[in-house]
Motif scaffolding. Sequence first.
Motif, PDB file in Angstrom:
ATOM      1  N   ILE A   7       0.866  -1.180   0.000  1.00 40.20           N
ATOM      2  CA  ILE A   7       0.000   0.000   0.000  1.00 40.20           C
ATOM      3  C   ILE A   7       0.900   1.226   0.000  1.00 40.20           C
ATOM      4  N   THR A  32      -7.685   2.312  -5.187  1.00 39.15           N
ATOM      5  CA  THR A  32      -7.861   2.459  -3.752  1.00 39.15           C
ATOM      6  C   THR A  32      -8.488   3.812  -3.452  1.00 39.15           C
ATOM      7  N   SER A  33      -9.399   3.806  -2.507  1.00 39.60           N
ATOM      8  CA  SER A  33     -10.028   5.077  -2.129  1.00 39.60           C
ATOM      9  C   SER A  33      -9.659   5.420  -0.703  1.00 39.60           C
ATOM     10  N   GLY A  35      -8.054   5.950   2.844  1.00 36.85           N
ATOM     11  CA  GLY A  35      -7.095   5.145   3.567  1.00 36.85           C
ATOM     12  C   GLY A  35      -6.450   5.929   4.681  1.00 36.85           C
ATOM     13  N   PHE A  36      -5.360   5.391   5.220  1.00 36.55           N
ATOM     14  CA  PHE A  36      -4.791   6.014   6.416  1.00 36.55           C
ATOM     15  C   PHE A  36      -3.861   7.173   6.074  1.00 36.55           C
ATOM     16  N   ASN A  41      -4.340   6.425  -1.345  1.00 33.93           N
ATOM     17  CA  ASN A  41      -3.265   5.476  -1.566  1.00 33.93           C
ATOM     18  C   ASN A  41      -3.658   4.439  -2.598  1.00 33.93           C
TER      19      ASN A  41
END
Lengths: 106, 106, 106
Positions: A7, A32-33, A35-36, A41
């Motif tokens: 990631i 990817t939508s 994230g942290f 990311n």
Amino acid sequence: MKLVIAIVQKEDSNNLQRAFVQNDFRATKLATSGGFLSQGNTTFLIGCEDEKVDDVLKIIKQESRAREEIATPHMLSTGYEITQPLKITVGGATCFVVPVDEFKRF
Amino acid sequence: MKLVIAIVQKEDSNNLQRAFVQNDFRATKLATSGGFLSQGNTTFLIGCEDEKVDDVLKIIKQESRAREEIATPHMLSTGYEITQPLKITVGGATCFVVPVDEFKRF
Amino acid sequence: MKLVIAIVQKEDSNNLQRAFVQNDFRATKLATSGGFLSQGNTTFLIGCEDEKVDDVLKIIKQESRAREEIATPHMLSTGYEITQPLKITVGGATCFVVPVDEFKRF
Ligand code: NI
Ligand code: NI
Ligand code: NI
């Protein structure tokens, strides 16, 4: 055989993909939508032989590790003028190496 | 219990999903962007018993293996007229079978 | 180290992400299209120590298990008026716990 699930920050994903191709690793980029990491990311799936895992991780580190950058205007869409150099942290990667029982290509 | 992670070409994903449903396999389709196949690909997650892995792989092979096709106009958005039959390779699947320590449905 | 791969209904994904943050778990939300639940679903990747897997699963169950709800107008975009209370099942989670051979953060 191992599966590396990586990631990375969206801004590093194109460079990382190019590096995988140049080093003959087959990587699949998942959409990817969120994230942290605040700016979004991207997740990569990379299948490789056990003895190649370190090479894969090295490429990921090289292209997408967390590092400090001086903010440039294109990074800030606030409308404010930058009067002082501004250090920000960009990049960063999280990698899971998972065992693979069977690998097939059709 | 195993988790099959299958990466197929986008154009095969609807047929593959239908085949999973018809054979009572629960598959989840992840949105995928780009990848190593030029026209975009799709990732499926399929959880199944160890003894069903071969059936899952068989379905994936059946619906999405690499094969030659004669290009038809809808495949070519170049604006050029096709004067000769054009063979192209479509499809192709990459499958990772990963062990599952625990499986829960809530 | 384990990787929990959790597939939840899209409507529960924001609450679940908040719960992961509040409990200091790092979760990555993958963009998911369609799937076996009609309204679309979301896949989370959560890396955690072996002894924390039960906590992760507990949070997922708490925030996204299948349950009955009385349908409210915003759920129905049919244009029909609701004259009777309508019970519908929402939520539901599928979780795979996968072994991790190596975990790296760069
Ligand atoms: Ni191996
Ligand atoms: Ni098993
Ligand atoms: Ni462990």
